[in-house]
Motif scaffolding. Structure first.
Motif, PDB file in Angstrom:
ATOM      1  N   GLU A 174       0.824  -1.200   0.000  1.00 19.02           N
ATOM      2  CA  GLU A 174       0.000   0.000   0.000  1.00 19.02           C
ATOM      3  C   GLU A 174       0.861   1.255   0.000  1.00 19.02           C
ATOM      4  OE1 GLU A 174      -3.726   2.086   2.458  1.00 19.02           O
ATOM      5  OE2 GLU A 174      -2.506   0.528   3.437  1.00 19.02           O
ATOM      6  N   ASN A 175       1.920   1.248   0.777  1.00 20.99           N
ATOM      7  CA  ASN A 175       2.818   2.409   0.822  1.00 20.99           C
ATOM      8  C   ASN A 175       3.476   2.640  -0.527  1.00 20.99           C
ATOM      9  OD1 ASN A 175       2.174   2.525   3.510  1.00 20.99           O
ATOM     10  ND2 ASN A 175       4.248   2.153   4.266  1.00 20.99           N
ATOM     11  N   LEU A 176       3.994   1.573  -1.110  1.00 24.34           N
ATOM     12  CA  LEU A 176       4.720   1.716  -2.365  1.00 24.34           C
ATOM     13  C   LEU A 176       3.783   2.109  -3.501  1.00 24.34           C
ATOM     14  CD1 LEU A 176       7.430   1.653  -3.702  1.00 24.34           C
ATOM     15  CD2 LEU A 176       7.158  -0.803  -4.094  1.00 24.34           C
ATOM     16  N   VAL A 177       2.580   1.580  -3.501  1.00 23.75           N
ATOM     17  CA  VAL A 177       1.609   1.960  -4.532  1.00 23.75           C
ATOM     18  C   VAL A 177       1.291   3.454  -4.421  1.00 23.75           C
ATOM     19  CG1 VAL A 177      -0.798   1.719  -5.260  1.00 23.75           C
ATOM     20  CG2 VAL A 177       0.588  -0.314  -4.840  1.00 23.75           C
ATOM     21  N   ALA A 178       1.124   3.950  -3.202  1.00 28.71           N
ATOM     22  CA  ALA A 178       0.844   5.376  -3.014  1.00 28.71           C
ATOM     23  C   ALA A 178       2.007   6.237  -3.492  1.00 28.71           C
ATOM     24  CB  ALA A 178       0.551   5.652  -1.540  1.00 28.71           C
ATOM     25  N   ILE A 179       3.223   5.800  -3.196  1.00 26.27           N
ATOM     26  CA  ILE A 179       4.415   6.523  -3.657  1.00 26.27           C
ATOM     27  C   ILE A 179       4.493   6.489  -5.176  1.00 26.27           C
ATOM     28  CG2 ILE A 179       6.947   6.410  -3.684  1.00 26.27           C
ATOM     29  CD1 ILE A 179       6.707   5.422  -0.729  1.00 26.27           C
ATOM     30  N   GLU A 180       4.189   5.343  -5.740  1.00 25.52           N
ATOM     31  CA  GLU A 180       4.202   5.194  -7.194  1.00 25.52           C
ATOM     32  C   GLU A 180       3.142   6.073  -7.842  1.00 25.52           C
ATOM     33  OE1 GLU A 180       3.011   1.470  -9.989  1.00 25.52           O
ATOM     34  OE2 GLU A 180       4.656   1.107  -8.584  1.00 25.52           O
ATOM     35  N   GLU A 181       1.936   6.073  -7.286  1.00 20.21           N
ATOM     36  CA  GLU A 181       0.847   6.883  -7.850  1.00 20.21           C
ATOM     37  C   GLU A 181       1.132   8.374  -7.733  1.00 20.21           C
ATOM     38  OE1 GLU A 181      -2.621   5.479  -5.818  1.00 20.21           O
ATOM     39  OE2 GLU A 181      -2.911   3.790  -7.209  1.00 20.21           O
ATOM     40  N   ALA A 182       1.929   8.751  -6.737  1.00 19.25           N
ATOM     41  CA  ALA A 182       2.331  10.155  -6.599  1.00 19.25           C
ATOM     42  C   ALA A 182       3.427  10.531  -7.595  1.00 19.25           C
ATOM     43  CB  ALA A 182       2.816  10.418  -5.175  1.00 19.25           C
ATOM     44  N   GLY A 183       3.900   9.555  -8.354  1.00 19.10           N
ATOM     45  CA  GLY A 183       4.928   9.812  -9.363  1.00 19.10           C
ATOM     46  C   GLY A 183       6.330   9.906  -8.806  1.00 19.10           C
ATOM     47  N   LEU A 184       6.517   9.535  -7.542  1.00 17.13           N
ATOM     48  CA  LEU A 184       7.815   9.765  -6.915  1.00 17.13           C
ATOM     49  C   LEU A 184       8.878   8.767  -7.360  1.00 17.13           C
ATOM     50  CD1 LEU A 184       6.645  10.775  -3.332  1.00 17.13           C
ATOM     51  CD2 LEU A 184       7.109  12.221  -5.324  1.00 17.13           C
ATOM     52  N   LEU A 185       8.481   7.613  -7.861  1.00 22.74           N
ATOM     53  CA  LEU A 185       9.475   6.689  -8.391  1.00 22.74           C
ATOM     54  C   LEU A 185      10.026   7.168  -9.734  1.00 22.74           C
ATOM     55  CD1 LEU A 185       8.045   3.140  -7.551  1.00 22.74           C
ATOM     56  CD2 LEU A 185       9.602   4.580  -6.225  1.00 22.74           C
ATOM     57  N   ARG A 186       9.370   8.174 -10.335  1.00 20.69           N
ATOM     58  CA  ARG A 186       9.832   8.742 -11.605  1.00 20.69           C
ATOM     59  C   ARG A 186      10.759   9.937 -11.409  1.00 20.69           C
ATOM     60  NH1 ARG A 186       4.747   8.719 -15.863  1.00 20.69           N
ATOM     61  NH2 ARG A 186       3.803   6.761 -15.175  1.00 20.69           N
ATOM     62  N   LEU A 187      11.015  10.302 -10.172  1.00 17.71           N
ATOM     63  CA  LEU A 187      11.778  11.516  -9.872  1.00 17.71           C
ATOM     64  C   LEU A 187      13.024  11.686 -10.725  1.00 17.71           C
ATOM     65  CD1 LEU A 187      11.856  11.902  -5.989  1.00 17.71           C
ATOM     66  CD2 LEU A 187      11.369  13.708  -7.630  1.00 17.71           C
ATOM     67  N   LEU A 188      13.813  10.636 -10.820  1.00 19.84           N
ATOM     68  CA  LEU A 188      15.118  10.729 -11.472  1.00 19.84           C
ATOM     69  C   LEU A 188      15.192   9.891 -12.749  1.00 19.84           C
ATOM     70  CD1 LEU A 188      17.348  10.587  -8.258  1.00 19.84           C
ATOM     71  CD2 LEU A 188      16.525  12.602  -9.491  1.00 19.84           C
ATOM     72  N   VAL A 189      14.034   9.439 -13.232  1.00 16.39           N
ATOM     73  CA  VAL A 189      13.963   8.683 -14.486  1.00 16.39           C
ATOM     74  C   VAL A 189      14.077   9.654 -15.660  1.00 16.39           C
ATOM     75  CG1 VAL A 189      12.481   7.216 -15.919  1.00 16.39           C
ATOM     76  CG2 VAL A 189      12.580   6.861 -13.440  1.00 16.39           C
ATOM     77  N   PRO A 190      14.805   9.301 -16.718  1.00 21.78           N
ATOM     78  CA  PRO A 190      14.959  10.215 -17.860  1.00 21.78           C
ATOM     79  C   PRO A 190      13.621  10.617 -18.481  1.00 21.78           C
ATOM     80  CG  PRO A 190      16.506   8.392 -18.018  1.00 21.78           C
ATOM     81  CD  PRO A 190      15.571   8.045 -16.892  1.00 21.78           C
ATOM     82  N   ALA A 191      13.555  11.870 -18.896  1.00 14.43           N
ATOM     83  CA  ALA A 191      12.344  12.369 -19.552  1.00 14.43           C
ATOM     84  C   ALA A 191      12.055  11.594 -20.829  1.00 14.43           C
ATOM     85  CB  ALA A 191      12.501  13.858 -19.860  1.00 14.43           C
ATOM     86  N   ARG A 192      13.093  11.128 -21.471  1.00 13.24           N
ATOM     87  CA  ARG A 192      12.915  10.404 -22.743  1.00 13.24           C
ATOM     88  C   ARG A 192      12.083   9.131 -22.598  1.00 13.24           C
ATOM     89  NH1 ARG A 192      17.969  12.821 -23.862  1.00 13.24           N
ATOM     90  NH2 ARG A 192      18.062  13.628 -26.008  1.00 13.24           N
ATOM     91  N   VAL A 193      12.040   8.587 -21.389  1.00 12.95           N
ATOM     92  CA  VAL A 193      11.269   7.364 -21.182  1.00 12.95           C
ATOM     93  C   VAL A 193      10.131   7.588 -20.187  1.00 12.95           C
ATOM     94  CG1 VAL A 193      13.054   5.712 -21.838  1.00 12.95           C
ATOM     95  CG2 VAL A 193      13.040   6.635 -19.510  1.00 12.95           C
ATOM     96  N   GLY A 194       9.665   8.831 -20.113  1.00 20.40           N
ATOM     97  CA  GLY A 194       8.485   9.131 -19.321  1.00 20.40           C
ATOM     98  C   GLY A 194       8.740   9.572 -17.894  1.00 20.40           C
ATOM     99  N   GLY A 195      10.005   9.831 -17.544  1.00 19.81           N
ATOM    100  CA  GLY A 195      10.314  10.247 -16.182  1.00 19.81           C
ATOM    101  C   GLY A 195      10.259  11.746 -15.994  1.00 19.81           C
ATOM    102  N   TYR A 196      10.503  12.176 -14.754  1.00 22.89           N
ATOM    103  CA  TYR A 196      10.463  13.609 -14.426  1.00 22.89           C
ATOM    104  C   TYR A 196      11.844  14.252 -14.481  1.00 22.89           C
ATOM    105  CZ  TYR A 196       5.739  12.645 -12.724  1.00 22.89           C
ATOM    106  OH  TYR A 196       4.415  12.275 -12.619  1.00 22.89           O
TER     107      TYR A 196
END
Length: 404
Positions: free
Chosen positions: A47-69
Motif C-alpha cells: 500500500e505504501n509503495l503503490v501510493a508513492i508510485e501513484e504520486a509519481g515519486l518513483l519517476r523523480l530521477l527517471v529520464p524524460a525520454r522514457v516518461g520520467g520527471y
C-alpha cells in the motif's frame, strides 16, 4: 546543449520540484498509519509503495525520454526527508528505489527501453558489495552469488548486483554493476534486526544466471564519471557517482529526526509535567527550552549539510564539470555530520521525553531504533568519512577508500 522535442514536452509537463515535495508530504499520514504494520511484516508495504508510485515519486530521477520527471538531486533528497517524516523504513526503500533509477539511467538507451519502455515506475533494489563469481560466456557473463542487505527487494522488479567482470581468458579485470530482473533471483530472508525492520533488507541469491554485457556497467569507470550514456543533453546523469549513492542514505535519517522532534513537541503541547519536580508543565521549564532548541539546531545542521552536498552535486552536473576531489571528500564529511547530528538530536529528545519514550506504543522508540540502525550503515561510517576529509585537507595523497 540541445534538447529534443520529445524531451522538452516531457520535461515541461512534469510537476515542479515543489509539487513533488508536496506530494511526498501528503503521504506522511498514510506512512505513519502503516508504520507499525510495516515493521511487523518485515518489509515494505505494498500500500505504501503503490501510493508513492501513484504520486509519481518513483519517476523523480527517471529520464524524460522514457516518461520520467528527470528532476535533480536536491529535490530527490527533499522528497526522501518528507517520506522519512512518515516512516523510516518506507523512506529508506523508496529513496533507494528512485535513486536506483538514477543509476540505471547511466546505462545505454537499450537498457533504458528494456526497463522503462512499458513502465516508467519500475522498482529497483541493489547491493554494491561484490560477493559473487562470474564465468565469461558469449555476449555476457554467467553469475552466481549472494548479496546481503537488499533493501526493498520483496517488491522490487529489477536488481543491481555487484559482479566481477572477466576478460576472454577468465581473468577479473574490473568490478561491474550488473542489472538483472528479480525473476532471475531468489530471496533468502536473513533480515532479523531490531531497527529498520520494515526495509526487508534480505539476501539476494543468484544461481548461474546470465547477465548480458549491455546490462553490466563498470563501477571503476563510473566512479571516474565515465558512463555509457548516449546523450549529452541530460546533465542530471553527469552527477558524481559515489557522492550521489552515499548521500541518498541520509535523507530518510533527517526525516526520522524531524519526526522525533515533532512527536516530542506534540507531547509537550499536551501539558505533561516533569516527574519529581514542581513543574506541572514541562514546556515551561528552561531545561526543556534549551533541549528543544539544541535538538532543533542539530537537525537543522544535518539538513543544511545534506542540502549543501546535494547542491554542489547538481551545480557541477549542470555546469558539465566533474565534481572536484576536495569537494567529494567534503561530501563524505558532510554525510558523517548528518548522521551524527541526527542521532545526537534524537538522543536529546529521548532524554527530554523520559522513559515513556520506550513504551512499545510510543512511535518515538521505533524512530530511535530505525535511526540508530540506519546510521550504522557501513557506507556512511562517520569516522571513515571524517578521516577521508582530513587526509584530503592535509594533502595526504594515499586514501583509505575508493568510495569518494
Amino acid at each position: 546543449m540541445t534538447v529534443t522535442d520529445d524531451q522538452r514536452s516531457s520535461t515541461e509537463n512534469r510537476p515542479t520540484d515543489e509539487e513533488l515535495v508536496a506530494r511526498a508530504t501528503a503521504l506522511i499520514p498514510l506512512l505513519r498509519k502503516n508504520a507499525a504494520a510495516t515493521e511487523a511484516q518485515g518489509h515494505l508495504m505494498e500500500e505504501n509503495l503503490v501510493a508513492i508510485e501513484e504520486a509519481g515519486l518513483l519517476r523523480l530521477l527517471v529520464p524524460a525520454r522514457v516518461g520520467g520527471y528527470q528532476s535533480n538531486i536536491r529535490t530527490a533528497m527533499r522528497v526522501g526527508v518528507e517520506l522519512g517524516r512518515g516512516d523510516g523504513s518506507t523512506a529508506w526503500c523508496a529513496s533507494l528505489m528512485y535513486f536506483g533509477s538514477w543509476g540505471i539511467s547511466l546505462f545505454s538507451d537499450r537498457v533504458r527501453q528494456e526497463v522503462w519502455g512499458k513502465k516508467p515506475d519500475a522498482r529497483f533494489c541493489g547491493v554494491f558489495t561484490p560477493n559473487s563469481t562470474s564465468t565469461r560466456t558469449e555476449g555476457g557473463q554467467i553469475v552466481s552469488g549472494r548479496w546481503a542487505f537488499a533493501s526493498g527487494c520483496e517488491l522490487a522488479e529489477w536488481a543491481g548486483l555487484a559482479v566481477p567482470i572477466l576478460n576472454a581468458d577468465g581473468e577479473q579485470v574490473d568490478v561491474g554493476m550488473g542489472l538483472a530482473p528479480m525473476s532471475d533471483l531468489t530471496i533468502d530472508k536473513t533480515w532479523n534486526v531490531v531497527g529498520m525492520k520494515g526495509t526487508g533488507s534480505n539476501t539476494l541469491v543468484a544461481d548461474n544466471i546470465f547477465i548480458p554485457d549491455y546490462r553490466i556497467m563498470s563501477v571503476t569507470k563510473a566512479t571516474k564519471g565515465e558512463y555509457p550514456l548516449e546523450h549529452d543533453d541530460e546533465p542530471l546523469y553527469r552527477s558524481a557517482f559515489t557522492p550521489v549513492l552515499l548521500l541518498v542514505l541520509t535523507c530518510a535519517q533527517v526525516g526520522m529526526a524531524k519526526h522525533a522532534l515533532e512527536l516530542v513537541k506534540n507531547s509537550l503541547a499536551k501539558g505533561r509535567g516533569i516527574a519529581y519536580t514542581f513543574y506541572e508543565q514541562a514546556k515551561l521549564a528552561p531545561s526543556t527550552h534549551l533541549d528543544i532548541a539544541r535538538a532543533s539546531q542539530l537537525i537543522d545542521t544535518a539538513e543544511l549539510h545534506m542540502m549543501r552536498s546535494a547542491t554542489v552535486i547538481d551545480e557541477a552536473a549542470n555546469a558539465g564539470v566533474e565534481l572536484d576531489y576536495e569537494t567529494r571528500t567534503r561530501v563524505r564529511a558532510d554525510i558523517s555530520t548528518i548522521v551524527l547530528r541526527c542521532r545526537e538530536a534524537v538522543d536529546l529528545l529521548l532524554s527530554l521525553q523520559g522513559a515513556g519514550s520506550f513504551a512499545e506504543a510510543n512511535p518515538l522508540q521505533r524512530v530511535w531504533r530505525d535511526l540508530e540502525t540506519a546510521g550504522r550503515h557501513a557506507a556512511v561510517n562517520p569516522t571513515i568519512g571524517y578521516e577521508v576529509y582530513g587526509r584530503a585537507a592535509l594533502g595526504v595523497e594515499e586514501q583509505i577508500t575508493d568510495m569518494i
